[in-house]
Enzyme design. Structure first.
Site, mmCIF file in Angstrom:
data_model
loop_
_atom_site.group_PDB
_atom_site.id
_atom_site.type_symbol
_atom_site.label_atom_id
_atom_site.label_comp_id
_atom_site.label_asym_id
_atom_site.label_seq_id
_atom_site.Cartn_x
_atom_site.Cartn_y
_atom_site.Cartn_z
ATOM 1 N N ARG A 1 0.850 -1.193 0.000
ATOM 2 C CA ARG A 1 0.000 0.000 0.000
ATOM 3 C C ARG A 1 0.879 1.233 0.000
ATOM 4 N NH1 ARG A 1 -4.593 0.173 4.497
ATOM 5 N NH2 ARG A 1 -2.799 0.422 5.855
ATOM 6 N N ASP B 1 5.274 -6.294 9.115
ATOM 7 C CA ASP B 1 6.394 -5.950 10.001
ATOM 8 C C ASP B 1 6.447 -6.879 11.205
ATOM 9 O OD1 ASP B 1 7.374 -3.909 8.458
ATOM 10 O OD2 ASP B 1 6.253 -2.327 9.486
HETATM 11 C C1 PRP Z 1 -0.970 -4.956 4.304
HETATM 12 C C2 PRP Z 1 -1.742 -6.243 4.353
HETATM 13 C C3 PRP Z 1 -2.596 -6.159 3.119
HETATM 14 C C4 PRP Z 1 -2.882 -4.689 3.005
HETATM 15 C C5 PRP Z 1 -4.267 -4.453 3.486
HETATM 16 O O1 PRP Z 1 0.099 -5.050 3.435
HETATM 17 O O2 PRP Z 1 -0.948 -7.374 4.416
HETATM 18 O O3 PRP Z 1 -1.942 -6.636 1.946
HETATM 19 O O4 PRP Z 1 -1.946 -4.012 3.873
HETATM 20 O O5 PRP Z 1 -4.609 -3.137 3.323
HETATM 21 P P1 PRP Z 1 -5.755 -2.664 2.304
HETATM 22 O O6 PRP Z 1 -6.909 -3.569 2.515
HETATM 23 O O7 PRP Z 1 -6.034 -1.266 2.763
HETATM 24 O O8 PRP Z 1 -5.188 -2.717 0.924
HETATM 25 P P2 PRP Z 1 1.169 -3.876 3.267
HETATM 26 O O9 PRP Z 1 0.769 -2.949 2.189
HETATM 27 O O10 PRP Z 1 1.456 -3.274 4.610
HETATM 28 O O11 PRP Z 1 2.431 -4.643 2.719
HETATM 29 P P3 PRP Z 1 3.352 -5.738 3.456
HETATM 30 O O12 PRP Z 1 2.499 -6.975 3.646
HETATM 31 O O13 PRP Z 1 4.450 -5.946 2.493
HETATM 32 O O14 PRP Z 1 3.799 -5.173 4.784
HETATM 33 N N1 URA Z 2 -2.210 -3.556 6.936
HETATM 34 C C1 URA Z 2 -1.776 -4.013 8.140
HETATM 35 O O1 URA Z 2 -0.730 -4.681 8.220
HETATM 36 N N2 URA Z 2 -2.472 -3.691 9.228
HETATM 37 C C2 URA Z 2 -3.604 -2.965 9.186
HETATM 38 O O2 URA Z 2 -4.198 -2.700 10.233
HETATM 39 C C3 URA Z 2 -4.033 -2.497 7.925
HETATM 40 C C4 URA Z 2 -3.333 -2.824 6.819
#
Ligand code: PRP
Ligand code: URA
Length: 209
Positions: free
Chosen positions: A102, A203
């Protein structure tokens, strides 16, 4: 299509473990995988079966085996945390990958990787798109757009924690996709995190930050 919210004492207990801010990376990863296994049990309960004739040490008998292929597609990174738990139960499943993150300002998903097994487009393949968090729904919608372009037909979305707006957005964009969630939380905060949620799942799973 349907939204199934799982109610199970072990899932609730393990979810509380991962919500606690003091849970360390190792325990967080282990609990996410264990919940994913319990989720897989529920998601697969109506998978099609076919008849087979086998022989026990006693006699010949007609029994049943899975009549579908399964492809697990984690949305990177956090979705990776659910893969082992599901593969423990469905060891024949193949695994595809979608890299999305995101944009922290716009909250729009940005694609950076895609790789899928060939059988993703087969008529009898059930695709489990997995991501622990369904927040705005943007990442799930984009991931399912991508796999539908590759020909996937029967898709189920599996998450641990969902926000009501994420469920609504995903249902509007992909009404044919069944959603399975272990919990539906209250809302999103001003920076798009689920409340009460569990923080940044990627994370916490991988110890970054
Ligand atoms: C997080 C999570 C989802 C997304 C959800 O990923 O694992 O993929 O956010 O958010 P949304 O419904 O608003 O799209 P992130 O973008 O943090 O990436 P990461 O898993 O690489 O940390
Ligand atoms: N992605 C995350 O990892 N946590 C949240 O709460 C929302 C999006």
């Amino acid at each position: 299509m349907s939204v199934t919210v799982l109610h199970h004492a072990l899932i609730n207990h393990k979810l509380t473990n991962i919500r606690r801010k003091e849970t360390n990376t190792r325990d967080f990863y282990q609990n996410v995988n264990e919940i994913a296994g319990l989720l897989a049990y529920e998601v697969s309960k109506d998978f099609p079966l076919v008849d087979v004739e086998i022989e026990t040490p006693i006699c010949k008998t007609k029994q049943h085996v899975l009549g579908c292929e399964v492809v697990i597609v984690p949305i990177l990174r956090a979705g990776l945390g659910m893969v082992d738990g599901i593969r423990n139960l469905i060891p024949t499943a193949k695994v595809g990958f979608i890299g999305l993150y995101r944009n922290e300002e716009t909250l729009e998903p940005v694609e950076y990787y895609a790789k899928f097994p060939d059988n993703i487009k087969d008529e009898n393949t059930i695709v489990l798109v997995v991501d622990p968090m369904l927040a705005t729904g943007g990442s799930a919608v984009a991931a399912i757009d991508m796999i539908k372009k590759r020909g996937a037909k029967k898709i189920r979305f599996c998450c641990l924690v969902a926000a009501p707006i994420g469920i609504e957005t995903l249902q509007k964009a992909h009404p044919d996709v069944d959603i399975y969630a272990c919990a539906v939380d209250e809302k999103l905060n001003e920076v798009g995190y689920i409340v009460p949620g569990l923080g940044d799942c990627g994370d916490r799973l991988f110890g970054t930050k």
